[in-house]
Scaffold this active site. Structure first.
Site, PDB file in Angstrom:
ATOM      1  N   MET A 297      16.456 -10.909  -6.445  1.00  0.00           N
ATOM      2  CA  MET A 297      17.116 -11.891  -5.589  1.00  0.00           C
ATOM      3  C   MET A 297      17.963 -12.831  -6.425  1.00  0.00           C
ATOM      4  SD  MET A 297      17.729 -13.148  -2.636  1.00  0.00           S
ATOM      5  CE  MET A 297      18.818 -14.569  -2.475  1.00  0.00           C
ATOM      6  N   ASN A 299      19.108 -15.858  -6.535  1.00  0.00           N
ATOM      7  CA  ASN A 299      19.092 -17.327  -6.502  1.00  0.00           C
ATOM      8  C   ASN A 299      20.003 -17.875  -7.597  1.00  0.00           C
ATOM      9  OD1 ASN A 299      16.665 -17.079  -4.727  1.00  0.00           O
ATOM     10  ND2 ASN A 299      15.825 -16.269  -6.632  1.00  0.00           N
ATOM     11  N   HIS A 330      24.176  -6.217 -10.542  1.00  0.00           N
ATOM     12  CA  HIS A 330      24.286  -6.534  -9.115  1.00  0.00           C
ATOM     13  C   HIS A 330      23.958  -8.018  -8.872  1.00  0.00           C
ATOM     14  CE1 HIS A 330      23.680  -5.529  -4.732  1.00  0.00           C
ATOM     15  NE2 HIS A 330      22.927  -6.618  -4.822  1.00  0.00           N
ATOM     16  N   GLU A 331      22.814  -8.455  -9.373  1.00  0.00           N
ATOM     17  CA  GLU A 331      22.404  -9.846  -9.113  1.00  0.00           C
ATOM     18  C   GLU A 331      23.356 -10.832  -9.776  1.00  0.00           C
ATOM     19  OE1 GLU A 331      20.266 -10.210  -6.891  1.00  0.00           O
ATOM     20  OE2 GLU A 331      19.602  -8.129  -6.894  1.00  0.00           O
TER      21      GLU A 331
HETATM   22 ZN   LIG Z   1      22.324  -8.046  -3.430  1.00  0.00          ZN
END
Ligand SMILES: [Zn+2]
Length: 897
Positions: A297, A299, A330-331
């Site tokens: 994720m 954040n 990606h993140e």
């Molecule tokens: Zn994503």
């Protein structure tokens, strides 16, 4: 957000749907983002500017005490303030220090409505309150993750997962992406614990056993990007330009973050340049959360990862490293597409997810050319195209009106993989530099704000001088994709013109009529190095295409998100020249011929003719396509009289390659060649090649005494062959090895092998293991994947195990459970029970609102059943024609399947 690639267990969070609430009418996606027009359920008359949130979690009691102060802008006078909350009780609520008249929290609507004593005027006001909340035991909101460290000691980590709609579980807030505000978080936890959040620590004070840490105020951002983790963590750090980079892990494992830390340095520098906008926070942390948290994720400044997606240890494989690189890429791309510029509403989630996936693939390919990453990504694109060829598929852009729909929008096939493929096709059409210029304009125009699809089209249009909305619209706003049919005509001199026509491609009969797409073609004639771009804008057009005796690729480089059906003469020319085509053109041809066979548009023989021309070529992705197709046929033929003859044919097809590769890894081999060897030996072992089975058993015997005897990369392949052919003694040996796994990487690998036993009695034992209590706390979530693995050899057993233990298996999947049940269960267990029985079970377990997902799952299940009988028939005729024995097995001994 990124879910685990190697698992079908990926989807999104469930919150039960909401009743009607104040909301703006939704209109088609043709306008630039404005705060006023952005869809949402919260009224726009009261806007948060800054949150000061102080939390004191009680991990033992799974409860949370909070104090909150929100600076608000009243845009008109009002006596009502509405914000999101869930499982929270507010007390001492005051506006500008004056107690309010009423506070009503409704957990079904996830809203708190505050009524003031009298209307307050336009302008700034301060809302203060205290509250009590919950710590969750699944990854939604603030959650507690118990774990057992490799040394055997037990620990507990607190962490957060807020996207899409769970920040409201940790603090009452305006929890919609258009409501950007600054956040200053204070957390009071045991003084021995380490705490991490989006920003660096501003101050810390110790009071006895506890310490209160206040983090620096964040930039203006949506609440779903707030992060907080606490526990016995340690880190390794480095810098990249002005940014401090750290990888955090449970103390003792931080050194396993070294690869990820080096990746992050490289990726951040590249992105600072590409986006033309330097990463704006002082630090960027990557936090390894043990096991139970699936995926990763983004954040802002504090990315959380499932630890298997961030840490590299001695048990890790090349696949693990590749997945780690691409998930990090990606993140980190989200730090721009998602965090710096956020979609205005969940309808445009693709602006976050498709973009991050496309950018990650581009970066992974750029920095690891040896991995041939775009060819690897072709498998993902195929996954999307099979899903998108269902009549029940949906558009990338889909309207979202509540929490359940927001969660379901995280659809790995369409929102991620199709979106990535469409962006790549558009980039190739506009040109890489022009596309990058458009992305830079987009970032600059919308930094610290939100955007819609239209804003992106406008930026790309400004950069390219093209009507990008017109080209891109159909790919984003409509489900499906075109089949481009090629009809060639030759003149007297041998010059070829082709009539290209398009219609929607569907796997099963359905309404294929659709408005034409603007199809960005890449056409290669003969051995041209550079394909010619063209745009097919109408239902049918004619193009010049070289000479009739030259091969023709209408999807050169496999860049396009469409299928191509060549007429018989052109296909025949392409088949003859197959060995000389560039590898990506071959991949596109194999992908398309296989899908055309599945759709009943072309015969199996046409596909197998291409496959048989692979010879001993070492093209990994093309072979992986062939391997998967042959494996799919073999699986469908089990129990049929044609099974053994077909596996003999399939073994013979792979034999030249197996002879060339052998078992021995050579020092100068590419990673692709090594992957290819594992795939070929794995399939030969499954298809009863006794020489391969015997060698695998021999290697396993050595491995059992000394695990270092087989490289981590080869273990899964050898163990799978051994498991499929295991007797009771080998099964027990394998089980003992699994129980003694040194870490979660090994655990997953060994138990997955155990599920692959073919013998029914041993498989029943394996099924009991999958639902036993022999897994550590952080590995409870592996059960789902294990039962799905069990289904490959023993579908009925797997279905019974799944349905009889659904609560246990699905609990750790908690936010993902409805989509797993509604869509993935029918897709995986299609052959285990009659479709009506599967559908009835599924319907009884999920909310009625999951109907679309159930329809997709059941369409795939019914298609799989139809495909099985079509395949049995097709293989029968193929073998009858004698084509199947055209390549007699050499050195391959028939064995039991
Ligand atoms: Zn994503």
């Amino acid at each position: 957000m990124r879910s685990k690639d190697n698992s079908r267990v990926r989807a999104a969070a469930l919150l039960i749907g909401l009743a009607a609430a104040p909301a703006l009418a939704w209109s088609a996606p043709v306008a630039p983002f404005t705060f006023e027009s952005a869809y949402g359920r919260l009224p726009k008359n009261v806007v948060p500017l800054d949150y000061q949130v102080a939390i004191t979690p009680d991990a033992a009691a799974l409860s949370l005490a909070g104090e909150e102060r929100v600076l608000l802008e009243f845009r008109q006078p009002t006596d009502t303030v509405i914000l999101n909350s869930l499982n929270e009780v507010l007390g001492n609520v005051r506006l500008d220090g004056v107690p309010v008249k009423g506070v009503v929290s409704n957990d079904e609507q996830q809203l708190t409505t505050i009524t003031l004593v009298k209307a307050a005027g336009a302008g700034r006001h301060t809302l203060t309150f205290s509250y009590k909340g919950k710590i969750e035991t699944t990854p939604v909101g603030l959650f507690a993750q118990p774990f057992v460290a490799p040394g055997g000691e037990k620990g507990l980590l607190l962490s957060t997962q807020f996207e899409p709609t769970d920040a409201r579980r940790m603090f009452p807030c305006w929890d919609e992406p258009a409501f950007r505000a600054t956040v200053e978080l204070t957390a009071t936890v045991p003084a021995a614990w380490v705490v991490v959040s989006n920003m660096p620590v501003a101050r810390r004070s110790v009071r006895g056993e506890l310490a209160a840490t206040t983090f620096q105020r964040t930039p203006k951002m949506p609440t779903y990007l707030v992060e907080f983790s606490a526990g016995d963590l340690a880190r390794i750090s480095a810098t990249s330009g002005k940014t401090e980079l750290s990888v955090w892990a449970v103390r003792g494992q931080e050194k396993d973050g070294a690869v990820a830390l080096a990746n992050a340095q490289q990726i951040l520098a590249d992105y600072n340049d590409y986006f033309g906008y330097a990463f704006p926070l002082p630090k960027l942390d990557s936090i390894a959360v043990p096991g139970g948290f699936t995926g990763a994720m983004e954040n802002w400044g504090a990315i959380t990862y499932n630890d298997q997606l961030l840490l590299v240890n001695a048990s890790s494989t090349l696949n693990d490293r590749q997945e780690i690189y691409s998930v990090q890429a990606h993140e980190m791309a989200h730090q721009w597409n998602g965090d710096l510029v956020t979609m205005g509403w969940w309808d445009d989630l693709w602006l976050n997810e498709s973009f991050a996936s496309w950018r990650a693939a581009k970066e992974t390919d750029l920095r690891n050319p040896e991995w041939k990453w775009w060819e690897t990504q072709d498998a993902d694109k195929e996954g999307a195209m099979w899903a998108d060829a269902r009549a029940t598929s949906h558009a990338i852009f889909q309207h979202v009106t509540n929490e359940l729909q927001a969660a379901n929008a995280f659809d790995s096939e369409i929102t991620y993989s199709k979106g990535q493929a469409v962006l790549r096709m558009l980039e190739a059409h506009l040109g890489d530099d022009v596309f990058r210029d458009g992305v830079r304009r987009f970032m600059k125009a919308h930094a610290y704000s939100n955007a819609s699809s239209t804003d992106l089209w406008n930026a790309l249009g400004d950069a390219s001088g093209r009507d990008v909305a017109r080209i891109a619209g159909g790919w984003i706003e409509r489900p499906g994709f075109p089949l481009v049919s090629v009809a060639a005509a030759c003149d007297a001199t041998g010059k070829r013109s082709v009539r290209l026509s398009q219609q929607r491609f569907l796997l099963q009969a359905g309404d294929a009529a659709a408005a034409p797409w603007q199809v960005p073609l890449q056409i290669r004639v003969g051995s041209e190095a550079k394909p010619r771009p063209a745009l097919l804008t109408t239902p049918a057009e004619t193009f010049e295409a070289g000479r009739c005796d030259e091969p023709l690729s209408v999807n050169a480089g496999a860049i396009g998100y469409y299928r191509v059906a060549y007429d018989a003469p052109t296909l025949s020319t392409n088949t003859l020249a197959f060995a000389t085509l560039p590898s990506a053109d071959r991949i596109a041809l194999l992908d398309d011929q296989w899908a055309l066979f599945a759709a009943g548009r072309q015969g199996l023989a046409e596909y197998l003719k291409l496959a048989s021309r692979m010879g001993s070529d070492l093209d990994q992705r093309a072979w992986s396509q062939v391997n998967n197709a042959l494996a799919s046929i073999e699986r469908n033929l089990r129990g049929q009289s044609s099974h053994d003859a077909f596996t003999a044919y399939a073994r013979a097809l792979l034999q030249p390659l197996a002879d060339r590769l052998g078992w021995q890894v050579h020092a100068d081999e590419s990673s692709g060649t090594q992957k290819l060897r594992r795939a070929v030996l794995g399939n030969l072992g499954t298809w009863g090649d006794t020489a391969v089975v015997d060698e695998a058993k021999r290697r396993f015997a050595v491995f059992a005494a000394d695990h270092s005897a087989i490289a981590p990369d080869d273990q899964a392949m050898v163990l799978a062959i051994v498991a499929r052919n295991a007797d009771a003694a080998r099964y027990d040996q394998l089980h003992a090895i699994a129980r003694a796994a040194h870490n979660d990487t090994e655990l997953q690998r060994y138990y997955t092998a155990l599920m692959q036993v073919r013998d029914p009695a041993l498989a029943a034992q394996a099924a009991r293991v999958a639902v036993s209590d022999e897994f550590p706390e952080q590995a409870q979530s592996v059960r789902m994947g294990l039962v799905m693995e069990l289904a490959v050899q023993n579908p009925q057993l797997a279905w019974t195990t799944f349905t009889q233990n659904a609560d246990l298996i699905l609990k750790p999947q908690a936010p993902y459970a409805p989509l797993i049940v509604a869509q993935y269960a029918p897709e995986v267990f299609w052959e285990a029970a009659p479709p009506d029985a599967i559908e009835a079970w599924v319907r009884a377990r999920v909310p009625a609102e999951m109907a679309d997902s159930i329809a997709r799952g059941m369409e795939t299940a019914r298609f799989s059943i139809a495909q099985k009988s079509a395949m049995i028939k097709a293989v029968g005729s193929f073998l009858d024609t004698g084509a199947g024995v055209a390549r007699p097995a050499s050195g391959s001994v028939a064995g039991k399947p």
